[in-house]
Design a protein around this motif. Structure first.
Motif: not given
Length: 315
Positions: A174-179
């Protein structure tokens, strides 16, 4: 936006268990005969779930009813959805020689009517997720309906907590953003733990690429509003067109692939709720002693009552 319907738990149990051998969902994991599913159901009920749908092969209904469904039906609502190989859109046929189910996306689609419009969580029958995951998922589903986007969720695990010592595993990286939202998910179908660390290969072991221990991975614990059903239904023919041409006997309609498409189209947002809990599963027969020892220790530590579903603490 609040959800008016109570979240439902969908348990996918129609897989063939080819690497493990046999119907591993029915394999007892402690001296009292409890299954991994029993621990998941206990955790789910503690979190608030009161309705469970088992996705199974139709020929396995009797054994599921005898071993699980009838035993818990006085405590939670239990129903069954059948993942049938020939349950295809008009104009499509099962390729000659195909015995493998059509994958997790098709499994969820088999619940199209059984879920009756409610938000729902999806888990594998043969994976142990931990109570933290169920608490977070129930809370999210109970309080987050769709708005300008589909509002979905997944529980993410640290890669180091999801690998086995006994062979390779498949994981969604998984690639997860800062939100804390999912940006992308990439299926790696052969991840192994080596003396130098965790690595994956895409060329049958000729080359290996390292992965960080704390890489967030999906263990197929998803949370959806009912809108996912219409998307799964609409996209299934396009999958079949590709699969029947490229890989007719083994092509699978992966649930994470549909989610990835919705993210790419900016139609959905997926909240990633990480958990420090360790995943346990029986991908291989050699994994069973590890799982049984871990569950035994958790029971000794008071995390679970000895009788689980039969104990007074269940509800």
């Amino acid at each position: 936006m609040e959800n008016n319907n109570h979240p439902v738990l969908v348990i996918m149990a129609a897989g063939m268990g080819s690497r493990y051998g046999g119907l591993k969902q029915m394999d007892p994991m402690d001296e009292r005969g409890h299954l991994i599913i029993d621990y998941s159901i206990y955790d789910a009920v503690q979190a608030g779930f009161r309705e469970i749908i088992f996705v199974i092969k139709e020929e396995n209904k009797q054994i599921f009813q005898e071993r699980i469904g009838d035993r818990i039906s006085s405590r939670v609502k239990v129903s069954y959805a059948f993942q049938r190989l020939n349950d295809l859109p008009a104009g499509y046929q099962v390729p000659e020689g195909r015995v493998k189910p059509w994958g997790t996306g098709h499994a969820v689609l088999s619940c199209f009517f059984a879920v009756h419009g409610s938000p729902f969580a999806v888990i594998n029958a043969d994976d142990y997720y931990g109570r933290d995951a169920f608490r977070k998922m129930y809370d999210y589903l109970a309080h987050n309906g769709d708005d300008t986007k589909y509002r979905y969720a997944m529980v993410g695990y640290q890669l180091k907590n999801t690998v086995t010592e006994n062979g390779y595993v498949s994981r969604g990286i998984c690639e997860v953003n800062d939100r804390e939202e999912l940006v992308g998910i990439h299926e790696r179908t052969r991840i192994e733990k080596h003396p130098t660390g965790i690595e994956y290969t895409e060329d049958d072991g000729k080359t290996w690429t390292p992965l960080a221990d704390d890489t967030v991975v999906s263990m197929n614990m998803w949370g959806f509003n009912y809108s996912i059903m219409n998307e799964l239904l609409a996209r299934f023919p396009a999958f079949l067109d590709r699969a029947l041409k490229e890989n007719p006997l083994k092509g699978e309609y992966f649930l994470p692939s549909v989610v990835a498409d919705l993210l790419a189209e900016d139609k959905a947002a997926v909240k990633v709720m990480t958990t420090p809990d360790k995943w346990y599963g029986v991908t291989y027969k050699e994994d069973k002693p590890v799982v049984t020892a871990a569950l035994k220790k958790m029971t000794e530590d008071g995390i679970y009552p000895p009788e689980l579903l039969d104990g007074g603490e269940y509800c």
